[in-house]
Design a protein around this motif. Structure first.
Motif, PDB file in Angstrom:
ATOM      1  N   THR A  94      32.255  11.698  42.413  1.00 23.16           N
ATOM      2  CA  THR A  94      31.501  12.619  43.264  1.00 23.16           C
ATOM      3  C   THR A  94      31.589  12.163  44.717  1.00 23.16           C
ATOM      4  O   THR A  94      31.270  11.015  45.048  1.00 23.16           O
ATOM      5  N   LEU A  95      32.053  13.054  45.593  1.00 21.94           N
ATOM      6  CA  LEU A  95      32.169  12.768  47.029  1.00 21.94           C
ATOM      7  C   LEU A  95      33.007  11.513  47.298  1.00 21.94           C
ATOM      8  O   LEU A  95      32.762  10.777  48.248  1.00 21.94           O
ATOM      9  N   ARG A  96      34.016  11.291  46.473  1.00 19.35           N
ATOM     10  CA  ARG A  96      34.753  10.027  46.583  1.00 19.35           C
ATOM     11  C   ARG A  96      35.462   9.868  47.920  1.00 19.35           C
ATOM     12  O   ARG A  96      35.711   8.742  48.354  1.00 19.35           O
ATOM     13  N   ILE A  97      35.819  10.963  48.564  1.00 18.90           N
ATOM     14  CA  ILE A  97      36.534  10.859  49.838  1.00 18.90           C
ATOM     15  C   ILE A  97      35.595  10.469  50.976  1.00 18.90           C
ATOM     16  O   ILE A  97      36.010   9.842  51.951  1.00 18.90           O
ATOM     17  N   ASN A  98      34.325  10.803  50.828  1.00 21.09           N
ATOM     18  CA  ASN A  98      33.367  10.552  51.905  1.00 21.09           C
ATOM     19  C   ASN A  98      32.471   9.349  51.653  1.00 21.09           C
ATOM     20  O   ASN A  98      31.910   8.789  52.587  1.00 21.09           O
ATOM     21  N   MET A  99      32.317   8.958  50.417  1.00 20.10           N
ATOM     22  CA  MET A  99      31.344   7.916  50.095  1.00 20.10           C
ATOM     23  C   MET A  99      31.828   6.538  50.519  1.00 20.10           C
ATOM     24  O   MET A  99      33.030   6.296  50.689  1.00 20.10           O
ATOM     25  N   SER A 100      30.881   5.622  50.691  1.00 22.46           N
ATOM     26  CA  SER A 100      31.201   4.235  50.984  1.00 22.46           C
ATOM     27  C   SER A 100      30.685   3.362  49.852  1.00 22.46           C
ATOM     28  O   SER A 100      29.515   3.436  49.478  1.00 22.46           O
ATOM     29  N   SER A 101      31.576   2.559  49.275  1.00 18.31           N
ATOM     30  CA  SER A 101      31.158   1.574  48.276  1.00 18.31           C
ATOM     31  C   SER A 101      30.742   0.319  49.037  1.00 18.31           C
ATOM     32  O   SER A 101      31.592  -0.405  49.574  1.00 18.31           O
ATOM     33  N   ASP A 102      29.460   0.087  49.108  1.00 14.83           N
ATOM     34  CA  ASP A 102      28.937  -1.056  49.862  1.00 14.83           C
ATOM     35  C   ASP A 102      28.726  -2.218  48.895  1.00 14.83           C
ATOM     36  O   ASP A 102      27.851  -2.175  48.022  1.00 14.83           O
ATOM     37  N   VAL A 103      29.553  -3.246  49.044  1.00 19.98           N
ATOM     38  CA  VAL A 103      29.616  -4.331  48.067  1.00 19.98           C
ATOM     39  C   VAL A 103      29.586  -5.671  48.794  1.00 19.98           C
ATOM     40  O   VAL A 103      30.291  -5.852  49.795  1.00 19.98           O
TER      41      VAL A 103
END
Length: 244
Positions: A179-188
């Motif tokens: 979902t929204l993979r192009i816009n999302m940020s994986s904050d790790v």
């Protein structure tokens, strides 16, 4: 880098170098035949070769066919106009075997099938860590366990590349939702990134040397992956030695 490749690269104009980042249609790179650079044909996927039937003798598929797709319940050319190919078990099923020899054997069969279809590069394996039950592509990926995922990927890559067909380990990195993979940020944080999300890629890259790495769609800690110097250059190339 191979000496001949260096010579070719040094002979290219800026415009010619830029053209190599573009494609012809959806699945092949732009050739520079006068410089000895052929087009590279690619195909999905992780559990079977997915390639459309030719629309003429020169091209395996027509980009315009994909642009017509509006409803997958209709006779979409992406569904009805493909070559028949072997459908292997999904990534989750493969990892459940814990059988790296069998997976390497399957990879070799996939590589042979690619050569039959004149495909140079198989866009697989997909090795993202399963995190969200809502991720529609979760079945493609191997496991929640980074070590198991990395060892399965290593075997798959070695099997495919035995045949002279390249692989593309993907999606680098932390592409764990759709979902929204192009816009999302994986904050790790650094430890989770290293021990969970990067570990399978490190095993695959160092031990099996895939021809290519596909960057993920998402941002990682706010930086779009396709321009993430820390991950693509500092870690992938300089630290792990990836030269593809």
């Amino acid at each position: 880098m191979n000496k001949k490749i260096k010579e070719i690269l040094n002979s290219l104009t800026l415009e010619e170098k830029a053209s190599l980042c573009s494609g012809v249609g959806l699945w092949q790179t732009r050739p520079l035949e006068e410089k000895g650079i052929p087009e590279i044909w690619m195909a999905d996927g992780s559990n079977g070769v997915r390639i459309m039937k030719p629309v003429n003798q020169e091209r395996k598929q027509d980009t315009s066919d994909f642009l017509k797709v509006t409803d997958l319940t209709q006779n979409s050319p992406t569904i009805t106009n493909q070559y028949e190919a072997v459908c292997y078990p999904s990534g989750a099923s493969l990892a459940s075997t814990w059988d790296t020899e069998l997976i390497e054997e399957m990879g070799e069969a996939l590589g042979d099938e690619c050569r039959y279809f004149k495909v140079n590069l198989l866009l697989a394996p997909g090795i993202n860590i399963k995190r969200s039950p809502l991720g529609g592509r979760g079945y493609e990926y191997y496991s929640e366990d980074p070590y198991l995922t990395g060892k399965v990927a290593e075997s798959f890559i070695k099997g495919v590349q035995k045949t002279g067909t390249g692989t593309s380990i993907k999606h680098f990195a932390a592409n764990n939702a759709e979902t929204l993979r192009i816009n999302m940020s994986s904050d790790v944080d650094e430890r989770a990134l290293r021990e969970i999300y990067l570990a399978p890629f490190e095993i695959g890259v160092k031990n099996a040397k895939p021809w290519t790495v596909m960057s993920s769609y998402n941002k990682v800690n706010g930086v779009q992956m396709a321009e993430n110097r820390e991950l693509l250059t500092d870690i992938l190339r300089d630290e792990w030695g990836f030269d593809g």
